[in-house]
Design a protein around this motif. Structure first.
Motif, PDB file in Angstrom:
ATOM      1  N   ASP A  87       0.871  -1.181   0.005  1.00 19.63           N
ATOM      2  CA  ASP A  87      -0.015   0.013   0.101  1.00 19.63           C
ATOM      3  C   ASP A  87       0.920   1.179  -0.108  1.00 19.63           C
ATOM      4  OD1 ASP A  87      -1.657   1.926   0.490  1.00 19.63           O
ATOM      5  OD2 ASP A  87      -2.910   1.197   2.071  1.00 19.63           O
ATOM      6  N   LEU A  88       0.906   1.957  -1.163  1.00 14.68           N
ATOM      7  CA  LEU A  88       2.015   3.036  -1.267  1.00 14.68           C
ATOM      8  C   LEU A  88       1.536   4.275  -0.273  1.00 14.68           C
ATOM      9  CD1 LEU A  88       2.283   2.843  -5.083  1.00 14.68           C
ATOM     10  CD2 LEU A  88       4.141   2.409  -3.512  1.00 14.68           C
ATOM     11  N   ALA A  89       0.177   4.447   0.002  1.00 14.23           N
ATOM     12  CA  ALA A  89      -0.067   5.461   0.880  1.00 14.23           C
ATOM     13  C   ALA A  89       0.272   5.162   2.378  1.00 14.23           C
ATOM     14  CB  ALA A  89      -1.629   5.621   0.726  1.00 14.23           C
ATOM     15  N   SER A  93       3.765  -0.145   5.424  1.00 14.56           N
ATOM     16  CA  SER A  93       3.480  -1.249   4.103  1.00 14.56           C
ATOM     17  C   SER A  93       4.644  -1.195   3.328  1.00 14.56           C
ATOM     18  CB  SER A  93       2.422  -0.755   3.424  1.00 14.56           C
ATOM     19  OG  SER A  93       2.110  -1.960   2.294  1.00 14.56           O
ATOM     20  N   VAL A  94       5.154   0.089   2.869  1.00 13.17           N
ATOM     21  CA  VAL A  94       6.379   0.155   1.813  1.00 13.17           C
ATOM     22  C   VAL A  94       7.795  -0.473   2.594  1.00 13.17           C
ATOM     23  CG1 VAL A  94       7.773   1.549   0.684  1.00 13.17           C
ATOM     24  CG2 VAL A  94       5.535   2.105   0.729  1.00 13.17           C
ATOM     25  N   ALA A  95       7.599  -0.229   3.958  1.00 14.05           N
ATOM     26  CA  ALA A  95       8.884  -0.715   4.402  1.00 14.05           C
ATOM     27  C   ALA A  95       8.979  -2.184   4.620  1.00 14.05           C
ATOM     28  CB  ALA A  95       9.002   0.024   5.973  1.00 14.05           C
ATOM     29  N   THR A 100      11.454  -7.572   3.285  1.00 16.42           N
ATOM     30  CA  THR A 100      11.035  -8.624   2.701  1.00 16.42           C
ATOM     31  C   THR A 100      11.774  -9.194   1.255  1.00 16.42           C
ATOM     32  OG1 THR A 100       9.033  -8.217   1.501  1.00 16.42           O
ATOM     33  CG2 THR A 100       9.007  -9.257   3.977  1.00 16.42           C
ATOM     34  N   TRP A 101      12.197  -7.909   0.708  1.00 13.24           N
ATOM     35  CA  TRP A 101      12.887  -8.480  -0.782  1.00 13.24           C
ATOM     36  C   TRP A 101      14.356  -8.533  -0.340  1.00 13.24           C
ATOM     37  CZ3 TRP A 101      10.987  -8.740  -5.505  1.00 13.24           C
ATOM     38  CH2 TRP A 101      12.043  -8.862  -6.491  1.00 13.24           C
ATOM     39  N   GLY A 143      14.445   2.529  -0.823  1.00 12.77           N
ATOM     40  CA  GLY A 143      14.284   1.480   0.030  1.00 12.77           C
ATOM     41  C   GLY A 143      15.012   0.256  -0.577  1.00 12.77           C
ATOM     42  N   LEU A 144      14.948   0.028  -2.080  1.00 10.51           N
ATOM     43  CA  LEU A 144      15.361  -1.111  -2.621  1.00 10.51           C
ATOM     44  C   LEU A 144      16.567  -0.819  -3.500  1.00 10.51           C
ATOM     45  CD1 LEU A 144      12.026  -2.163  -4.408  1.00 10.51           C
ATOM     46  CD2 LEU A 144      13.303  -3.614  -2.395  1.00 10.51           C
ATOM     47  N   TYR A 145      17.352   0.443  -3.042  1.00 16.48           N
ATOM     48  CA  TYR A 145      18.602   1.028  -3.600  1.00 16.48           C
ATOM     49  C   TYR A 145      19.660   0.035  -3.863  1.00 16.48           C
ATOM     50  CZ  TYR A 145      23.277   2.997  -4.225  1.00 16.48           C
ATOM     51  OH  TYR A 145      24.475   3.308  -4.582  1.00 16.48           O
ATOM     52  N   ARG A 146      19.809  -0.582  -2.810  1.00 18.28           N
ATOM     53  CA  ARG A 146      21.075  -1.566  -2.615  1.00 18.28           C
ATOM     54  C   ARG A 146      20.456  -2.859  -3.628  1.00 18.28           C
ATOM     55  NH1 ARG A 146      24.746  -0.811   1.304  1.00 18.28           N
ATOM     56  NH2 ARG A 146      24.167   0.730   2.897  1.00 18.28           N
ATOM     57  N   SER A 147      19.400  -3.322  -3.700  1.00 16.61           N
ATOM     58  CA  SER A 147      18.908  -4.286  -4.649  1.00 16.61           C
ATOM     59  C   SER A 147      19.171  -4.065  -6.064  1.00 16.61           C
ATOM     60  CB  SER A 147      17.675  -4.937  -4.242  1.00 16.61           C
ATOM     61  OG  SER A 147      17.593  -5.530  -2.978  1.00 16.61           O
ATOM     62  N   LEU A 148      18.739  -2.690  -6.423  1.00  9.64           N
ATOM     63  CA  LEU A 148      18.833  -2.088  -7.589  1.00  9.64           C
ATOM     64  C   LEU A 148      20.338  -2.162  -8.124  1.00  9.64           C
ATOM     65  CD1 LEU A 148      16.107   0.457  -7.176  1.00  9.64           C
ATOM     66  CD2 LEU A 148      15.883  -1.363  -8.999  1.00  9.64           C
TER      67      LEU A 148
END
Length: 314
Positions: A87-89, A93-95, A100-101, A143-148
């Protein structure tokens, strides 16, 4: 570094997402598509899956996501379709999604959004369209920077809209606390934010192999228009000068997202704005195509990044 030559492709307004990936092999690559259970999101996910990618549908409604995943597997034969709640709002939820990624992420398609909604606010008091369309995706991408970065050639797709021509980001009153709320102005500035994010994300992350581009998918009849009356939709179509043929199919609407996410024609390119599977130029007066100069202003892009970080720390 990004290249300076404008991107030209053999594709067009009529091209479908599956046609874009027809000769591509994405086996071993991982993609996240927000809003991947319906509309152009599910068609984006389907095309990436058809080319062999592992695709995660990041969705507010996991049950709808599971139905979409099963349908994608049925049409592509690819059973590596996962579903995760997002849920982007809701920054919590984003965290949770970010936590979990695990492992590299090659393609992040920031597709989900809301359009021209009645005035709504998050628990922080933020205007809902800006919070969902920009801030939630900003939190997800950072938040996903390291994975990217670990993907060594990742791409972020920032799905914008020609509606960005309606408004720059109004930094003095982003959340309509002083000015009267206008659903289209709110939507417009959130879509400008999507383009500005692509500009500054590329400036910051290109040296890490992460390239971000924004795009206008076209006018497509989907659940995105659930807050808009038929009369308003008819008026928009008339203003666009395209008549009934103005509407793309969802498969055509997803084509530019898939191009930006996966095509070798866009390798090493970032901070650009695409329409109808081509890089678009600046908007010309009296038209609804191309980008507004304020949407690719590097100073505004850097300011938005700083303001967005401040929001996430609040």
């Amino acid at each position: 570094m990004t290249t300076s030559t404008p991107v030209s492709t053999p594709f067009s307004r009529e091209t479908t997402a599956l046609e874009v990936v027809r000769d591509l092999d994405l086996t071993g690559r991982r993609a996240v598509v927000t809003g991947g259970a319906s509309g152009i999101g599910v068609e984006t996910a389907r095309a990436l899956a058809a080319a062999g990618a592992d695709v995660t549908l990041a969705v507010r409604n996991p049950e709808a996501g599971q139905r979409a995943a099963a349908e994608i597997t049925g049409t592509t034969g690819n059973d590596r379709i996962l579903v995760a709640p997002l849920d982007l709002a809701d920054l919590g939820s984003v965290a949770s999604f970010v936590r979990t990624w695990d492992g590299p992420l090659h393609m992040l398609v920031n597709n989900a959004g809301i359009m021209a909604s009645p005035e709504m606010r998050t628990e922080q008091g933020w205007e809902m369209q800006f919070a969902t369309n920009h801030l939630g995706h900003f939190a997800l991408a950072t938040g996903l920077y390291r994975s990217l970065a670990a993907a060594e050639g990742a791409r972020i797709v920032s799905v914008s809209s020609a509606a960005h021509l309606r408004s720059p980001v109004v930094f003095s009153d982003i959340h309509f606390r002083q000015r009267p709320y206008d659903p289209w102005q709110a939507y417009g500035q959130s879509k400008t934010a999507n383009v500005l994010f692509a500009v500054d994300a590329t400036r910051r992350w290109a040296d890490d192999g992460i390239f971000t581009n924004a795009l206008m998918p076209g006018a497509i009849r989907t659940n995105l228009q659930r807050y808009i009356s038929e009369e308003e939709l008819d008026r928009m179509r008339t203003q666009s000068g395209g008549g009934a043929a103005y509407w793309k199919t969802p498969e055509q609407g997803a084509a530019t997202s898939v191009l930006v996410a996966a095509s070798p024609l866009v390798a090493g390119v970032g901070g650009r704005y695409f329409e109808d599977c081509q890089e678009a130029g600046p908007n010309q007066p009296g038209t609804r195509t191309g980008y507004a100069p304020y949407a690719r202003d590097p100073e505004a892009a850097e300011r938005l990044w700083q303001v967005s970080e401040e929001h996430l720390r609040a």
